[in-house]
Every structure is written in structure tokens, then in C-alpha cells.
Design a protein around this motif. Structure first.
Motif, PDB file in Angstrom:
ATOM      1  N   HIS A 133       0.838  -1.195   0.000  1.00  0.00           N
ATOM      2  CA  HIS A 133       0.000   0.000   0.000  1.00  0.00           C
ATOM      3  C   HIS A 133       0.873   1.245   0.000  1.00  0.00           C
ATOM      4  CE1 HIS A 133      -3.604  -2.330   0.565  1.00  0.00           C
ATOM      5  NE2 HIS A 133      -2.987  -3.008   1.512  1.00  0.00           N
ATOM      6  N   ALA A 134       1.678   1.377  -1.008  1.00  0.00           N
ATOM      7  CA  ALA A 134       2.562   2.529  -1.149  1.00  0.00           C
ATOM      8  C   ALA A 134       2.847   2.723  -2.630  1.00  0.00           C
ATOM      9  CB  ALA A 134       3.857   2.296  -0.369  1.00  0.00           C
ATOM     10  N   ALA A 135       3.530   3.805  -2.955  1.00  0.00           N
ATOM     11  CA  ALA A 135       3.856   4.101  -4.347  1.00  0.00           C
ATOM     12  C   ALA A 135       5.008   3.226  -4.829  1.00  0.00           C
ATOM     13  CB  ALA A 135       4.235   5.569  -4.481  1.00  0.00           C
ATOM     14  N   ALA A 136       4.997   2.918  -6.100  1.00  0.00           N
ATOM     15  CA  ALA A 136       6.073   2.139  -6.707  1.00  0.00           C
ATOM     16  C   ALA A 136       7.302   3.025  -6.896  1.00  0.00           C
ATOM     17  CB  ALA A 136       5.623   1.577  -8.047  1.00  0.00           C
ATOM     18  N   VAL A 137       8.445   2.394  -6.976  1.00  0.00           N
ATOM     19  CA  VAL A 137       9.709   3.119  -7.143  1.00  0.00           C
ATOM     20  C   VAL A 137       9.694   4.008  -8.392  1.00  0.00           C
ATOM     21  CG1 VAL A 137      12.190   2.842  -7.499  1.00  0.00           C
ATOM     22  CG2 VAL A 137      11.019   1.432  -5.808  1.00  0.00           C
ATOM     23  N   PRO A 138       9.249   3.502  -9.577  1.00  0.00           N
ATOM     24  CA  PRO A 138       9.238   4.387 -10.751  1.00  0.00           C
ATOM     25  C   PRO A 138       8.324   5.601 -10.599  1.00  0.00           C
ATOM     26  CG  PRO A 138       9.024   2.089 -11.425  1.00  0.00           C
ATOM     27  CD  PRO A 138       8.904   2.119  -9.945  1.00  0.00           C
ATOM     28  N   ALA A 139       7.212   5.461  -9.887  1.00  0.00           N
ATOM     29  CA  ALA A 139       6.308   6.594  -9.691  1.00  0.00           C
ATOM     30  C   ALA A 139       6.970   7.678  -8.838  1.00  0.00           C
ATOM     31  CB  ALA A 139       5.011   6.132  -9.035  1.00  0.00           C
ATOM     32  N   VAL A 140       7.634   7.276  -7.770  1.00  0.00           N
ATOM     33  CA  VAL A 140       8.307   8.248  -6.907  1.00  0.00           C
ATOM     34  C   VAL A 140       9.468   8.896  -7.655  1.00  0.00           C
ATOM     35  CG1 VAL A 140       9.588   8.552  -4.758  1.00  0.00           C
ATOM     36  CG2 VAL A 140       7.614   7.027  -4.827  1.00  0.00           C
ATOM     37  N   HIS A 141      10.233   8.088  -8.380  1.00  0.00           N
ATOM     38  CA  HIS A 141      11.360   8.631  -9.146  1.00  0.00           C
ATOM     39  C   HIS A 141      10.866   9.637 -10.181  1.00  0.00           C
ATOM     40  CE1 HIS A 141      14.670   8.676 -12.095  1.00  0.00           C
ATOM     41  NE2 HIS A 141      15.420   8.584 -10.998  1.00  0.00           N
ATOM     42  N   GLY A 142       9.762   9.325 -10.862  1.00  0.00           N
ATOM     43  CA  GLY A 142       9.211  10.245 -11.850  1.00  0.00           C
ATOM     44  C   GLY A 142       8.726  11.549 -11.231  1.00  0.00           C
ATOM     45  N   SER A 143       8.088  11.467 -10.083  1.00  0.00           N
ATOM     46  CA  SER A 143       7.623  12.682  -9.405  1.00  0.00           C
ATOM     47  C   SER A 143       8.791  13.566  -8.983  1.00  0.00           C
ATOM     48  CB  SER A 143       6.801  12.319  -8.172  1.00  0.00           C
ATOM     49  OG  SER A 143       5.627  11.650  -8.540  1.00  0.00           O
ATOM     50  N   LEU A 144       9.824  12.938  -8.451  1.00  0.00           N
ATOM     51  CA  LEU A 144      11.006  13.715  -8.037  1.00  0.00           C
ATOM     52  C   LEU A 144      11.736  14.301  -9.240  1.00  0.00           C
ATOM     53  CD1 LEU A 144      12.291  11.421  -5.156  1.00  0.00           C
ATOM     54  CD2 LEU A 144      11.000  13.555  -4.967  1.00  0.00           C
ATOM     55  N   ARG A 145      11.741  13.576 -10.359  1.00  0.00           N
ATOM     56  CA  ARG A 145      12.350  14.104 -11.583  1.00  0.00           C
ATOM     57  C   ARG A 145      11.580  15.333 -12.073  1.00  0.00           C
ATOM     58  NH1 ARG A 145      11.511  10.184 -15.006  1.00  0.00           N
ATOM     59  NH2 ARG A 145       9.987  11.349 -16.173  1.00  0.00           N
ATOM     60  N   LEU A 146      10.242  15.292 -11.951  1.00  0.00           N
ATOM     61  CA  LEU A 146       9.435  16.453 -12.326  1.00  0.00           C
ATOM     62  C   LEU A 146       9.765  17.663 -11.453  1.00  0.00           C
ATOM     63  CD1 LEU A 146       5.957  14.799 -12.953  1.00  0.00           C
ATOM     64  CD2 LEU A 146       7.507  15.759 -14.665  1.00  0.00           C
ATOM     65  N   LEU A 147       9.981  17.437 -10.168  1.00  0.00           N
ATOM     66  CA  LEU A 147      10.396  18.532  -9.285  1.00  0.00           C
ATOM     67  C   LEU A 147      11.742  19.105  -9.726  1.00  0.00           C
ATOM     68  CD1 LEU A 147       9.469  17.211  -5.722  1.00  0.00           C
ATOM     69  CD2 LEU A 147       8.343  19.016  -7.000  1.00  0.00           C
ATOM     70  N   ASP A 148      12.671  18.213 -10.077  1.00  0.00           N
ATOM     71  CA  ASP A 148      13.991  18.675 -10.536  1.00  0.00           C
ATOM     72  C   ASP A 148      13.874  19.490 -11.820  1.00  0.00           C
ATOM     73  OD1 ASP A 148      15.238  17.420  -8.405  1.00  0.00           O
ATOM     74  OD2 ASP A 148      15.661  15.591  -9.540  1.00  0.00           O
ATOM     75  N   GLU A 149      13.051  19.020 -12.748  1.00  0.00           N
ATOM     76  CA  GLU A 149      12.896  19.722 -14.025  1.00  0.00           C
ATOM     77  C   GLU A 149      12.209  21.081 -13.844  1.00  0.00           C
ATOM     78  OE1 GLU A 149      10.811  16.909 -16.431  1.00  0.00           O
ATOM     79  OE2 GLU A 149      12.602  15.684 -16.766  1.00  0.00           O
ATOM     80  N   ALA A 150      11.359  21.204 -12.823  1.00  0.00           N
ATOM     81  CA  ALA A 150      10.686  22.481 -12.550  1.00  0.00           C
ATOM     82  C   ALA A 150      11.569  23.444 -11.770  1.00  0.00           C
ATOM     83  CB  ALA A 150       9.386  22.227 -11.789  1.00  0.00           C
ATOM     84  N   GLY A 151      12.737  22.983 -11.354  1.00  0.00           N
ATOM     85  CA  GLY A 151      13.658  23.844 -10.618  1.00  0.00           C
ATOM     86  C   GLY A 151      13.336  23.964  -9.138  1.00  0.00           C
ATOM     87  N   ILE A 152      12.565  23.027  -8.622  1.00  0.00           N
ATOM     88  CA  ILE A 152      12.220  23.039  -7.202  1.00  0.00           C
ATOM     89  C   ILE A 152      13.273  22.220  -6.453  1.00  0.00           C
ATOM     90  CG2 ILE A 152      10.492  22.400  -5.484  1.00  0.00           C
ATOM     91  CD1 ILE A 152       8.378  22.773  -7.683  1.00  0.00           C
ATOM     92  N   GLU A 153      14.044  22.894  -5.644  1.00  0.00           N
ATOM     93  CA  GLU A 153      15.103  22.223  -4.892  1.00  0.00           C
ATOM     94  C   GLU A 153      14.561  21.726  -3.562  1.00  0.00           C
ATOM     95  OE1 GLU A 153      18.360  24.870  -4.508  1.00  0.00           O
ATOM     96  OE2 GLU A 153      18.679  25.029  -6.662  1.00  0.00           O
ATOM     97  N   GLY A 154      15.162  20.660  -3.080  1.00  0.00           N
ATOM     98  CA  GLY A 154      14.701  20.111  -1.825  1.00  0.00           C
ATOM     99  C   GLY A 154      15.701  19.151  -1.221  1.00  0.00           C
ATOM    100  N   GLU A 155      15.236  18.458  -0.212  1.00  0.00           N
ATOM    101  CA  GLU A 155      16.093  17.539   0.541  1.00  0.00           C
ATOM    102  C   GLU A 155      15.273  16.314   0.916  1.00  0.00           C
ATOM    103  OE1 GLU A 155      18.458  17.690   4.819  1.00  0.00           O
ATOM    104  OE2 GLU A 155      17.388  19.445   4.096  1.00  0.00           O
ATOM    105  N   LEU A 156      15.882  15.140   0.830  1.00  0.00           N
ATOM    106  CA  LEU A 156      15.252  13.883   1.229  1.00  0.00           C
ATOM    107  C   LEU A 156      15.935  13.335   2.469  1.00  0.00           C
ATOM    108  CD1 LEU A 156      14.894  12.007  -2.184  1.00  0.00           C
ATOM    109  CD2 LEU A 156      13.039  12.863  -0.769  1.00  0.00           C
ATOM    110  N   ALA A 157      15.148  12.709   3.328  1.00  0.00           N
ATOM    111  CA  ALA A 157      15.696  12.042   4.510  1.00  0.00           C
ATOM    112  C   ALA A 157      15.023  10.682   4.638  1.00  0.00           C
ATOM    113  CB  ALA A 157      15.450  12.866   5.761  1.00  0.00           C
ATOM    114  N   VAL A 158      15.833   9.639   4.779  1.00  0.00           N
ATOM    115  CA  VAL A 158      15.303   8.297   4.966  1.00  0.00           C
ATOM    116  C   VAL A 158      14.908   8.151   6.429  1.00  0.00           C
ATOM    117  CG1 VAL A 158      15.819   5.833   4.863  1.00  0.00           C
ATOM    118  CG2 VAL A 158      16.742   7.370   3.124  1.00  0.00           C
ATOM    119  N   ARG A 159      13.658   7.779   6.680  1.00  0.00           N
ATOM    120  CA  ARG A 159      13.165   7.625   8.044  1.00  0.00           C
ATOM    121  C   ARG A 159      13.085   6.167   8.477  1.00  0.00           C
ATOM    122  NH1 ARG A 159      14.766  12.168   9.674  1.00  0.00           N
ATOM    123  NH2 ARG A 159      13.650  13.931   8.839  1.00  0.00           N
ATOM    124  N   GLU A 160      12.654   5.291   7.579  1.00  0.00           N
ATOM    125  CA  GLU A 160      12.526   3.885   7.961  1.00  0.00           C
ATOM    126  C   GLU A 160      12.586   3.007   6.718  1.00  0.00           C
ATOM    127  OE1 GLU A 160       9.596   0.931  10.495  1.00  0.00           O
ATOM    128  OE2 GLU A 160       9.083   3.035  10.298  1.00  0.00           O
TER     129      GLU A 160
END
Length: 120
Positions: free
Chosen positions: A65-92
Motif C-alpha cells: 500500500h505505497a507508491a512504486a519506485v518508478p512513480a516516486v522517481h518520476g515525481s522527483l524528476r518532475l520537481l527537478d525539471e521544474a527547478g524546485i530544490e529540496g532535501e530527502l531524509a530516509v526515516r525507515e
């Protein structure tokens, strides 16, 4: 490092039997929150407001019950292409397999005793 590249390196570093991954995402410019939220709808990012983290991303390896790896990668790639900078942190990260035993038709006391013995 771009968000999509960071995510790719995180997934590449996980063991082969990982099942679930929880990430927190924070964007650098909070005025771009609504625009970023539009890109993150494809991976069902949950709004999250603990210690300035904006979203919680749930990722599943093969099923769940979570998003697939390609879906998350695609969403983050869209953020990168839009010039939205950010930070990721692994929690669990969860990995491994769970023992499955058929308990249908057994009394509640038997099921509870089984759980108690296995949880030690």
C-alpha cells in the motif's frame, strides 16, 4: 544533488529483500509548496509538518500500500525539471519476510498464544 538522483542512490543502496521505505521531503523555497504538491500527487505524498518537513513518501518494493519506485522517481524528476530544490531524509526501511501460518478456524486464545510465542 538532484532529488531524483538522491532517491536513485538511496534505492540502489538498499538490500535486495527490502519491502517498504519511508522518506521525508522538504523543499527549499516554501513559496513553491503548491506547485510541488501538484507534482507529488502521482506518488501519493502525504502532507507532513514535523520539524519543517513537508511531505512523507511511502515507497513499496514489489507490492503493498505505497507508491512504486518508478512513480516516486518520476515525481522527483518532475520537481527537478521544474527547478524546485529540496532535501530527502530516509526515516525507515523495512526488509525481510514474515512467517505466515494459517489460523483460520482456530480459537482466539490459540492465535494469541501463537503471537505471544513468536514475538519474544
Amino acid at each position: 544533488m538532484a532529488l531524483a538522483d538522491t532517491f536513485h542512490s538511496v534505492v540502489a543502496s538498499l538490500p535486495e529483500d527490502w519491502t517498504d521505505l519511508e522518506l521525508d521531503l522538504r523543499i527549499a523555497d516554501e513559496s513553491q509548496y503548491v506547485e510541488a504538491a501538484l507534482f507529488l500527487t502521482t506518488c501519493n505524498a502525504r502532507p507532513y509538518s514535523k520539524h519543517d518537513w513537508h511531505w512523507r513518501l511511502l515507497v513499496a518494493h514489489t507490492f503493498g500500500h505505497a507508491a512504486a519506485v518508478p512513480a516516486v522517481h518520476g515525481s522527483l524528476r518532475l520537481l527537478d525539471e521544474a527547478g524546485i530544490e529540496g532535501e530527502l531524509a530516509v526515516r525507515e526501511v523495512r526488509s525481510g519476510r514474515v512467517e505466515v501460518v494459517q489460523m483460520w478456524g482456530r480459537p482466539y486464545s490459540t492465535r494469541e498464544e501463537f503471537r505471544r510465542l513468536r514475538s519474544q
